[in-house]
Scaffold this motif. Structure first.
Motif, PDB file in Angstrom:
ATOM      1  N   TRP A 300      14.167   6.457   5.491  1.00 19.94           N
ATOM      2  CA  TRP A 300      13.247   6.924   6.526  1.00 19.94           C
ATOM      3  C   TRP A 300      12.135   5.895   6.659  1.00 19.94           C
ATOM      4  CZ3 TRP A 300      13.914  10.039  10.313  1.00 19.94           C
ATOM      5  CH2 TRP A 300      12.839  10.591  11.016  1.00 19.94           C
ATOM      6  N   PRO A 301      11.639   5.616   7.866  1.00 19.88           N
ATOM      7  CA  PRO A 301      10.638   4.550   8.026  1.00 19.88           C
ATOM      8  C   PRO A 301       9.345   4.787   7.255  1.00 19.88           C
ATOM      9  CG  PRO A 301      10.971   5.782  10.074  1.00 19.88           C
ATOM     10  CD  PRO A 301      12.067   6.168   9.156  1.00 19.88           C
ATOM     11  N   LEU A 302       8.963   6.044   7.060  1.00 21.20           N
ATOM     12  CA  LEU A 302       7.833   6.370   6.199  1.00 21.20           C
ATOM     13  C   LEU A 302       8.356   6.574   4.775  1.00 21.20           C
ATOM     14  CD1 LEU A 302       6.082   8.906   8.569  1.00 21.20           C
ATOM     15  CD2 LEU A 302       5.135   6.726   7.883  1.00 21.20           C
ATOM     16  N   SER A 303       7.581   6.150   3.793  1.00 17.36           N
ATOM     17  CA  SER A 303       8.019   6.225   2.389  1.00 17.36           C
ATOM     18  C   SER A 303       8.111   7.682   1.963  1.00 17.36           C
ATOM     19  CB  SER A 303       7.038   5.471   1.510  1.00 17.36           C
ATOM     20  OG  SER A 303       6.885   4.148   1.992  1.00 17.36           O
ATOM     21  N   LYS A 473       8.002  -0.710   2.894  1.00 16.15           N
ATOM     22  CA  LYS A 473       8.850  -0.959   4.052  1.00 16.15           C
ATOM     23  C   LYS A 473      10.322  -0.800   3.684  1.00 16.15           C
ATOM     24  CE  LYS A 473       5.163  -1.841   6.394  1.00 16.15           C
ATOM     25  NZ  LYS A 473       4.600  -0.761   7.239  1.00 16.15           N
ATOM     26  N   GLN A 474      11.131  -0.547   4.709  1.00  7.86           N
ATOM     27  CA  GLN A 474      12.566  -0.341   4.499  1.00  7.86           C
ATOM     28  C   GLN A 474      13.304  -1.687   4.478  1.00  7.86           C
ATOM     29  OE1 GLN A 474      14.654   2.772   4.308  1.00  7.86           O
ATOM     30  NE2 GLN A 474      12.687   3.292   3.401  1.00  7.86           N
ATOM     31  N   ASN A 475      12.863  -2.555   3.565  1.00  8.45           N
ATOM     32  CA  ASN A 475      13.550  -3.807   3.294  1.00  8.45           C
ATOM     33  C   ASN A 475      13.774  -3.893   1.784  1.00  8.45           C
ATOM     34  OD1 ASN A 475      11.036  -4.620   2.167  1.00  8.45           O
ATOM     35  ND2 ASN A 475      10.385  -5.483   4.129  1.00  8.45           N
ATOM     36  N   LYS A 476      14.440  -4.935   1.353  1.00 12.20           N
ATOM     37  CA  LYS A 476      14.814  -5.047  -0.059  1.00 12.20           C
ATOM     38  C   LYS A 476      13.595  -4.973  -0.973  1.00 12.20           C
ATOM     39  CE  LYS A 476      17.458  -7.940  -3.283  1.00 12.20           C
ATOM     40  NZ  LYS A 476      18.268  -9.180  -3.430  1.00 12.20           N
ATOM     41  N   GLU A 477      12.545  -5.713  -0.624  1.00 12.88           N
ATOM     42  CA  GLU A 477      11.340  -5.727  -1.442  1.00 12.88           C
ATOM     43  C   GLU A 477      10.659  -4.362  -1.462  1.00 12.88           C
ATOM     44  OE1 GLU A 477       7.186  -8.332  -1.851  1.00 12.88           O
ATOM     45  OE2 GLU A 477       8.268  -8.248   0.066  1.00 12.88           O
ATOM     46  N   GLY A 478      10.540  -3.751  -0.275  1.00 10.13           N
ATOM     47  CA  GLY A 478       9.854  -2.469  -0.194  1.00 10.13           C
ATOM     48  C   GLY A 478      10.600  -1.353  -0.907  1.00 10.13           C
ATOM     49  N   ILE A 479      11.922  -1.292  -0.699  1.00 10.86           N
ATOM     50  CA  ILE A 479      12.720  -0.246  -1.344  1.00 10.86           C
ATOM     51  C   ILE A 479      12.699  -0.409  -2.860  1.00 10.86           C
ATOM     52  CG2 ILE A 479      15.065   0.657  -1.614  1.00 10.86           C
ATOM     53  CD1 ILE A 479      15.501  -0.059   1.366  1.00 10.86           C
ATOM     54  N   SER A 480      12.790  -1.658  -3.324  1.00  9.95           N
ATOM     55  CA  SER A 480      12.746  -1.919  -4.770  1.00  9.95           C
ATOM     56  C   SER A 480      11.417  -1.468  -5.360  1.00  9.95           C
ATOM     57  CB  SER A 480      12.963  -3.409  -5.022  1.00  9.95           C
ATOM     58  OG  SER A 480      12.829  -3.706  -6.392  1.00  9.95           O
ATOM     59  N   ALA A 481      10.316  -1.769  -4.657  1.00  8.86           N
ATOM     60  CA  ALA A 481       8.995  -1.362  -5.151  1.00  8.86           C
ATOM     61  C   ALA A 481       8.844   0.157  -5.149  1.00  8.86           C
ATOM     62  CB  ALA A 481       7.908  -2.005  -4.297  1.00  8.86           C
ATOM     63  N   PHE A 482       9.385   0.806  -4.111  1.00  8.28           N
ATOM     64  CA  PHE A 482       9.315   2.267  -4.028  1.00  8.28           C
ATOM     65  C   PHE A 482      10.087   2.894  -5.187  1.00  8.28           C
ATOM     66  CE2 PHE A 482      10.074   6.097  -0.953  1.00  8.28           C
ATOM     67  CZ  PHE A 482       9.135   6.834  -1.650  1.00  8.28           C
ATOM     68  N   LYS A 483      11.281   2.410  -5.442  1.00  9.94           N
ATOM     69  CA  LYS A 483      12.082   2.930  -6.560  1.00  9.94           C
ATOM     70  C   LYS A 483      11.362   2.724  -7.880  1.00  9.94           C
ATOM     71  CE  LYS A 483      16.717   2.353  -4.546  1.00  9.94           C
ATOM     72  NZ  LYS A 483      18.017   1.667  -4.689  1.00  9.94           N
ATOM     73  N   SER A 484      10.767   1.550  -8.023  1.00  9.97           N
ATOM     74  CA  SER A 484      10.039   1.247  -9.267  1.00  9.97           C
ATOM     75  C   SER A 484       8.853   2.187  -9.434  1.00  9.97           C
ATOM     76  CB  SER A 484       9.571  -0.211  -9.230  1.00  9.97           C
ATOM     77  OG  SER A 484       8.831  -0.501 -10.380  1.00  9.97           O
ATOM     78  N   ILE A 486       8.515   5.209  -8.328  1.00 14.16           N
ATOM     79  CA  ILE A 486       8.971   6.547  -8.677  1.00 14.16           C
ATOM     80  C   ILE A 486       9.570   6.578 -10.086  1.00 14.16           C
ATOM     81  CG2 ILE A 486      10.577   8.409  -8.097  1.00 14.16           C
ATOM     82  CD1 ILE A 486       8.335   8.137  -6.108  1.00 14.16           C
ATOM     83  N   LYS A 487      10.514   5.701 -10.363  1.00 11.31           N
ATOM     84  CA  LYS A 487      11.279   5.805 -11.611  1.00 11.31           C
ATOM     85  C   LYS A 487      10.482   5.357 -12.816  1.00 11.31           C
ATOM     86  CE  LYS A 487      15.941   5.474  -9.686  1.00 11.31           C
ATOM     87  NZ  LYS A 487      17.236   4.753  -9.690  1.00 11.31           N
ATOM     88  N   ASP A 488       9.841   4.197 -12.733  1.00 12.06           N
ATOM     89  CA  ASP A 488       9.192   3.636 -13.909  1.00 12.06           C
ATOM     90  C   ASP A 488       7.921   4.367 -14.276  1.00 12.06           C
ATOM     91  OD1 ASP A 488      11.209   1.838 -13.807  1.00 12.06           O
ATOM     92  OD2 ASP A 488       9.998   0.168 -13.051  1.00 12.06           O
ATOM     93  N   GLU A 489       7.188   4.834 -13.261  1.00 14.21           N
ATOM     94  CA  GLU A 489       5.876   5.390 -13.537  1.00 14.21           C
ATOM     95  C   GLU A 489       5.859   6.913 -13.615  1.00 14.21           C
ATOM     96  OE1 GLU A 489       2.538   3.725 -11.477  1.00 14.21           O
ATOM     97  OE2 GLU A 489       3.722   2.024 -10.778  1.00 14.21           O
ATOM     98  N   LEU A 490       6.875   7.562 -13.065  1.00 20.71           N
ATOM     99  CA  LEU A 490       6.779   9.027 -12.937  1.00 20.71           C
ATOM    100  C   LEU A 490       7.796   9.784 -13.786  1.00 20.71           C
ATOM    101  CD1 LEU A 490       6.220   9.193  -9.114  1.00 20.71           C
ATOM    102  CD2 LEU A 490       4.537   9.459 -10.902  1.00 20.71           C
ATOM    103  N   ILE A 491       8.873   9.148 -14.191  1.00 18.73           N
ATOM    104  CA  ILE A 491       9.928   9.925 -14.829  1.00 18.73           C
ATOM    105  C   ILE A 491      10.161   9.437 -16.243  1.00 18.73           C
ATOM    106  CG2 ILE A 491      12.352  10.603 -14.680  1.00 18.73           C
ATOM    107  CD1 ILE A 491      12.165  10.298 -11.695  1.00 18.73           C
TER     108      ILE A 491
END
Length: 491
Positions: A300-303, A473-484, A486-491
């Motif tokens: 989705w265009p918004l995170s 953003k919905q690009n490789k860098e943005g998606i990777s940062a979003f996953k990081s 969520i996963k690294d800091e929250l779970i």
């Protein structure tokens, strides 16, 4: 006039707003309000489809008689007074609502929604003038409305409003004190407005519908206390509690910061309704489970992160953790900054629903920073899209339903003509020159395909606006940062 009054009364009897027993009383009240000599003669009538079918010609007559000044505001103020003659007291409305609610919450909301339409509080005939279409995108379909329902102020109305003393009562248009408020040239009438009082987590809140609904059963839930909007644990608790009370509805909240928030941040409120938005149909980029909670990172265009659980308490706890982390998250490479001195920039637009026994929260990350390049907001529609929309991206648009200004109807007619003829655009549509030229460069236009291509182009601008508003953003860098994040800091 008599035939119009009779037609309106018969309509309200058919809609079960009043009963046949109320006929004489209501007619006498209308005679007095409209300054008509009373009569007991039989009057012919026509079957009408909307209250406005009778109200509009009645108002025309009142203007001819110089009872109204010809302004749009004066007409709206007076037709609300006419319709209030038919309206039950708030206590009666609530009794009827909750008697139905005991059987089924949907029965109650169906009745209440239809009642408010029949009272002309929800102005159905105006809403149906809105233009609506869907366009495709890499994120799925998005939905576009050009909002033609709420009339713009005419010069007479603007002049009258300028002469009205500013009121401290009600404090805002959402306040519960607006119920039955007569209005004035600077404040819409709420004569026939009726609220349903709710208990939400041991606090008084009120349910109402928007007079200019943007989607099916567009509901507003407002706090009794006039206080600023705030996204916190209580927000998540209240949204899920509302979903329990009305399990056929979705509920969400605008963000609580300027630029990324809604138009009314001064009064704590939520929006809901019986509608499935494009964001809910978006595909999943990544999914995982831990401790009874399912996490879905949306394409989705918004995170956007969707979390689900059978446990309401666990879900709320996790949502608060994500909110707290986001409030303090910085990423210089992506222009994401949580604070400027003591000014916070980060918040969340939350959406709640109950599906198949699961509590669901959709969390959209928002950032309201500004810069020299983007003075209205870095994560806000950028200047090259202002020809289509310049205003904030609030809850409804974040979910994929664009609310575009009425000016576009006229301006897009000029653009359509330009696409077909390449004749010069008039001054009021020159802002769309680059937009129109891009369409011509990419398509072979003819009278059979021009409407579809133009609508698709408008939808593409809206999607681009949502992309501007996305933090990761919905690009490789943005998606990777979003996953990081969520996963690294929250779970």
């Amino acid at each position: 006039m008599l035939k119009l009054i009779e037609s309106l009364i018969r309509y309200e009897i058919r809609q079960n707003v009043i009963k046949e027993r109320d006929y004489v009383y209501v007619r006498n009240q209308l005679f007095n309000l409209l300054r008509i000599e009373p009569t007991d003669q039989d009057i012919s009538y026509e079957s009408i489809g909307y209250p406005s079918d009778a109200l509009d010609p009645i108002l025309d007559i009142l203007e001819e008689q110089h009872i109204l000044d010809g302004s749009k505001v004066a007409r709206d103020l007076f037709d609300a007074k006419i319709m209030n003659v038919f309206a039950k007291l708030p206590s009666e409305i609530e009794d009827l609502f909750f008697n139905l609610y005991k059987k089924d919450s949907k029965l109650a909301t169906d009745w209440y929604y239809n009642y408010m339409k029949a009272l002309n509080y929800i102005r159905s005939e105006r809403i149906e003038k809105n233009e609506f279409f869907k366009t495709s995108s890499i994120y799925g379909d998005v939905e576009i409305t050009i909002n033609l329902s709420k009339p713009e102020k005419d010069p007479k109305s603007i002049l009258a409003a300028s002469k009205v003393k500013s009121l401290a009562y009600p404090k805002c248009v959402l306040c519960a004190e607006s119920e039955g408020f007569a209005g004035n040239p600077s404040r819409d009438s709420r004569d026939q407005h009726r609220l349903i009082e709710l208990n939400v987590n041991n606090e008084p809140w009120y349910l109402q519908y928007s007079p200019y609904t943007y989607y099916n059963e567009h509901a507003i839930v407002l706090s009794k206390e006039h206080r600023p909007m705030k996204i916190n644990q209580k927000t998540f608790e209240n949204l899920l509690e509302l979903c329990e009370q009305f399990n056929h509805y979705l509920f969400g909240s605008n963000a609580d910061l300027p630029i990324v928030g809604g138009s009314i941040l001064s009064h704590d409120h939520y929006q809901g309704g019986n509608y499935v938005f494009p964001i809910e149909k978006a595909k999943t980029l990544d999914s995982w489970k831990k401790d009874g909670i399912t996490y879905n990172l949306k394409k989705w265009p918004l995170s956007t992160l969707v979390i689900k659980s059978k446990s309401k308490e666990a879900l709320i706890k996790k949502a608060v953790s994500i909110l707290d982390k986001w409030k303090n998250y910085d990423n210089a490479d992506l222009d994401i900054k949580s604070y400027s001195d003591d000014t916070p920039h980060h918040t969340i637009t939350p959406i709640a629903r109950i599906e198949d026994g699961f509590y669901t929260l959709t969390l959209i990350l928002r950032d309201n920073q500004t810069s020299d390049e983007h003075p209205l907001g870095i994560f806000h529609p950028h200047a090259d899209k202002w020809h289509i929309k310049k205003e904030n991206i609030g809850l409804i648009e974040a979910m994929g339903l664009a609310i575009l200004p009425a000016r576009l109807k006229t301006e897009m007619a000029f653009v359509k003509s330009y696409l077909l003829t390449q004749k010069q655009l008039p001054d009021e549509a020159l802002k769309h020159k680059d937009f129109a030229q891009k369409i011509l460069n990419e398509h072979q236009i003819d009278k059979d395909n021009v409407d579809e291509i133009l609508e698709q182009a408008i939808g593409e601008v809206f999607v681009s606006i949502l992309e501007d508003s996305g933090c990761f953003k919905q690009n490789k860098e943005g998606i990777s940062a979003f996953k990081s994040f969520i996963k690294d800091e929250l779970i």
